[in-house]
Enzyme design. Structure first.
Site, PDB file in Angstrom:
ATOM      1  N   LYS A 107     -10.665 -20.108 -39.314  1.00  0.00           N
ATOM      2  CA  LYS A 107     -10.324 -21.306 -40.083  1.00  0.00           C
ATOM      3  C   LYS A 107     -10.131 -22.446 -39.118  1.00  0.00           C
ATOM      4  O   LYS A 107      -9.798 -22.226 -37.946  1.00  0.00           O
ATOM      5  CB  LYS A 107      -9.028 -21.082 -40.871  1.00  0.00           C
ATOM      6  CG  LYS A 107      -8.883 -21.973 -42.070  1.00  0.00           C
ATOM      7  CD  LYS A 107      -9.667 -21.438 -43.253  1.00  0.00           C
ATOM      8  CE  LYS A 107      -9.572 -22.341 -44.456  1.00  0.00           C
ATOM      9  NZ  LYS A 107     -10.100 -21.671 -45.664  1.00  0.00           N
TER      10      LYS A 107
HETATM   11  P1  NAD Z   1      -9.565 -30.160 -52.622  1.00  0.00           P
HETATM   12  O1  NAD Z   1      -9.165 -31.036 -51.507  1.00  0.00           O
HETATM   13  O2  NAD Z   1     -10.891 -30.344 -53.252  1.00  0.00           O
HETATM   14  O3  NAD Z   1      -8.462 -30.282 -53.811  1.00  0.00           O
HETATM   15  C1  NAD Z   1      -7.106 -30.092 -53.575  1.00  0.00           C
HETATM   16  C2  NAD Z   1      -6.355 -30.485 -54.839  1.00  0.00           C
HETATM   17  O4  NAD Z   1      -4.974 -30.190 -54.664  1.00  0.00           O
HETATM   18  C3  NAD Z   1      -6.431 -31.971 -55.170  1.00  0.00           C
HETATM   19  O5  NAD Z   1      -6.575 -32.143 -56.571  1.00  0.00           O
HETATM   20  C4  NAD Z   1      -5.063 -32.499 -54.744  1.00  0.00           C
HETATM   21  O6  NAD Z   1      -4.635 -33.628 -55.495  1.00  0.00           O
HETATM   22  C5  NAD Z   1      -4.200 -31.291 -55.066  1.00  0.00           C
HETATM   23  N1  NAD Z   1      -2.936 -31.313 -54.347  1.00  0.00           N
HETATM   24  C6  NAD Z   1      -2.736 -31.551 -53.033  1.00  0.00           C
HETATM   25  N2  NAD Z   1      -1.433 -31.495 -52.741  1.00  0.00           N
HETATM   26  C7  NAD Z   1      -0.814 -31.228 -53.918  1.00  0.00           C
HETATM   27  C8  NAD Z   1       0.539 -31.045 -54.269  1.00  0.00           C
HETATM   28  N3  NAD Z   1       1.487 -31.150 -53.349  1.00  0.00           N
HETATM   29  N4  NAD Z   1       0.838 -30.756 -55.571  1.00  0.00           N
HETATM   30  C9  NAD Z   1      -0.138 -30.653 -56.510  1.00  0.00           C
HETATM   31  N5  NAD Z   1      -1.439 -30.827 -56.219  1.00  0.00           N
HETATM   32  C10 NAD Z   1      -1.763 -31.106 -54.944  1.00  0.00           C
HETATM   33  O7  NAD Z   1      -9.365 -28.668 -52.114  1.00  0.00           O
HETATM   34  P2  NAD Z   1     -10.110 -27.344 -52.589  1.00  0.00           P
HETATM   35  O8  NAD Z   1     -11.312 -27.172 -51.745  1.00  0.00           O
HETATM   36  O9  NAD Z   1     -10.213 -27.326 -54.067  1.00  0.00           O
HETATM   37  O10 NAD Z   1      -9.057 -26.243 -52.099  1.00  0.00           O
HETATM   38  C11 NAD Z   1      -7.876 -25.968 -52.839  1.00  0.00           C
HETATM   39  C12 NAD Z   1      -7.307 -24.638 -52.393  1.00  0.00           C
HETATM   40  O11 NAD Z   1      -8.272 -23.617 -52.562  1.00  0.00           O
HETATM   41  C13 NAD Z   1      -6.889 -24.566 -50.907  1.00  0.00           C
HETATM   42  O12 NAD Z   1      -5.794 -23.689 -50.799  1.00  0.00           O
HETATM   43  C14 NAD Z   1      -8.096 -23.937 -50.254  1.00  0.00           C
HETATM   44  O13 NAD Z   1      -7.789 -23.294 -49.036  1.00  0.00           O
HETATM   45  C15 NAD Z   1      -8.491 -22.938 -51.331  1.00  0.00           C
HETATM   46  N6  NAD Z   1      -9.881 -22.498 -51.256  1.00  0.00           N
HETATM   47  C16 NAD Z   1     -10.903 -23.390 -51.310  1.00  0.00           C
HETATM   48  C17 NAD Z   1     -12.212 -22.931 -51.262  1.00  0.00           C
HETATM   49  C18 NAD Z   1     -13.395 -23.864 -51.398  1.00  0.00           C
HETATM   50  O14 NAD Z   1     -14.526 -23.360 -51.515  1.00  0.00           O
HETATM   51  N7  NAD Z   1     -13.214 -25.161 -51.401  1.00  0.00           N
HETATM   52  C19 NAD Z   1     -12.473 -21.552 -51.125  1.00  0.00           C
HETATM   53  C20 NAD Z   1     -11.398 -20.660 -51.090  1.00  0.00           C
HETATM   54  C21 NAD Z   1     -10.099 -21.153 -51.165  1.00  0.00           C
END
Ligand code: NAD
Length: 421
Positions: A107
């Site tokens: 990561k």
């Molecule tokens: P992203 O940046 O697209 O979206 C993150 C979202 O979380 C946004 O809507 C933001 O407003 C919200 N957020 C941030 N801080 C917040 C808070 N304190 N309270 C409430 N909402 C809050 O990110 P993403 O790619 O969707 O990733 C989200 C999660 O999923 C992370 O934990 C990431 O590690 C995990 N993840 C993502 C992927 C991927 O393919 N993108 C794959 C596996 C896991």
């Protein structure tokens, strides 16, 4: 709400060590998995729009590569630190092993609030960070992807920067140095929605075993970015109703259902859910108290904690985010009869389709969306089946069972290869 007064790496370690105890994991493998193989920490300068030079801190943690090249996302967020990236890298090792893709775990991240930078500043930051990573990443060595705060555009810039540093005759064979790219530069159909799609596939498996009709369910989502919005849209397509949603700008409620696609389009132009007219604003407390069947945390780690876990009335928590549930919250949820579909299983769709993208790049091919979704569905069905089986056989929770499935694969690889020298 952001909770950062705990060690995420400790939380992640406790989870797999609990599984290691149940599985009676041999001591050599236990020793190796306890710390990442490589911890790369980089301070790098970026020219800002006003002419000043600012120093940023970035990380790439390579946890383990016994099963294949290191693999894992790059996060841009102000709270990124070594402890967080180490935990996220560990989860990648177990996630890839659990779903059976030939990758190890890594990561990366940069401590930055991307919403405070201009497009030009973000581009220079990404290029300089990629350049600084240099040969610590590579298409057969360590393959980044998007995570919170980064997207397909970030990956296109990373790929371009990496390729430009290669000998001219070799450049085009390096496209698979990152996954999650836009379609125009070697991305895969279905990668944008893959994590949300995978989450819905896992929820479907759970629902089938529990004789629950998902089309009649209500759900709430925390985090309306890549994972949360795609999961919500796919759930709504099946007939389920999103009655509450939260992001960093606030929380919304509508008992008749919040239109998911419309909200996604609204967020694209307004950078958050606040002000969306098809729902009413509610407090953080009210968000957690909503009567729903499924809760989808898809924001950041540690968001379900002892202060709010008791308020959650859902039947199931489908972890889209990595590490959204603290140890204390997990105990409360279990005690209240709430099933947790664990992150390493539930959000693994992203890395699975990243593997498909990597394979397509290596073979200069382009799969159809049906092919991608079909293979993703089959892999996740199998991962759920294995996890569920161990959970029943050993009478343990799904999280611990998922780690055991992964540990079996990791242990077999070490047994076959031996430990060098
Ligand atoms: P992203 O940046 O697209 O979206 C993150 C979202 O979380 C946004 O809507 C933001 O407003 C919200 N957020 C941030 N801080 C917040 C808070 N304190 N309270 C409430 N909402 C809050 O990110 P993403 O790619 O969707 O990733 C989200 C999660 O999923 C992370 O934990 C990431 O590690 C995990 N993840 C993502 C992927 C991927 O393919 N993108 C794959 C596996 C896991």
């Amino acid at each position: 709400m952001t909770i950062k007064n705990f060690s995420l790496y400790k939380q992640a370690s406790k989870q797999w060590l609990r599984a290691a105890d149940f599985y009676q994991l041999e001591s050599d493998v236990r020793t190796i998995l306890q710390q990442p193989k490589n911890e790369i920490s980089i301070n790098f300068p970026v020219r800002m729009d006003d002419g000043s030079l600012k120093l940023f801190k970035g990380y790439r943690i390579q946890h383990n590569n016994i099963l294949g090249p290191y693999k894992g996302g790059i996060r841009y967020h102000p709270m990124v630190d070594l402890d967080e990236v180490k935990a996220l890298s560990l989860w990648m090792t177990f996630k890839c092993a659990l779903v059976g893709v030939p990758f190890g775990g890594a990561k990366g991240g940069v401590t930055v609030d991307p919403s405070m930078l201009s497009g030009g500043e973000l581009m220079r930051l990404t290029r300089r960070f990629t350049h600084a990573l240099g040969s610590n990443i590579g298409p057969e060595y360590d393959i980044p992807a998007p995570d919170a705060g980064t997207n397909d555009r970030t990956m296109a810039i990373m790929m371009d920067t990496f390729m430009n540093a290669q000998a001219a005759y070799n450049r085009n064979s390096q496209r698979h140095v990152v996954t999650g790219k836009p379609l125009a530069v070697g991305g895969s159909l279905g990668r944008d929605k893959a994590t949300g799609q995978g989450l819905v596939y896992i929820l479907m498996e759970w629902a089938e075993r529990n004789k629950i009709d998902l089309s009649q369910c209500t759900f709430s989502v925390q985090g309306y970015g890549n994972v949360g919005s795609h999961a919500a849209i796919l759930m709504e397509n099946m007939g389920a109703k999103m009655i509450a949603v939260q992001d960093h700008t606030g929380s919304l409620y509508n008992e008749n259902g919040i239109p998911t696609l419309q909200l996604k389009q609204y967020v694209l132009t307004n950078r958050g859910i606040a002000g969306f007219k098809e729902a009413q604003s509610i407090s953080n407390e009210e968000f957690f108290e909503c009567e729903i069947d499924a809760f989808i945390p898809a924001a950041l780690e540690g968001q379900i904690h002892e202060g709010n876990a008791g308020k959650i009335k859902a039947k199931v928590v489908a972890e889209g985010a990595n590490g959204p549930t603290t140890e204390e919250a997990e105990a409360i949820l279990k005690n209240n009869g709430v099933t947790i579909l664990p992150d390493i299983l539930t959000n693994s769709g992203g890395v699975v389709v990243s593997y498909f993208e990597w394979t397509q790049n290596k073979t200069s091919s382009q799969w159809t969306l049906d092919e991608v979704d079909g293979m993703l569905g089959r892999l996740l069905k199998e991962a759920f089946y294995q996890t569920h089986k161990i959970s029943k056989e050993m009478d343990i929770d799904l999280r611990t069972a998922a780690y055991i499935v992964a540990l079996k694969r990791l242990t077999s690889a070490y047994q076959e290869r031996g430990i060098f020298p």
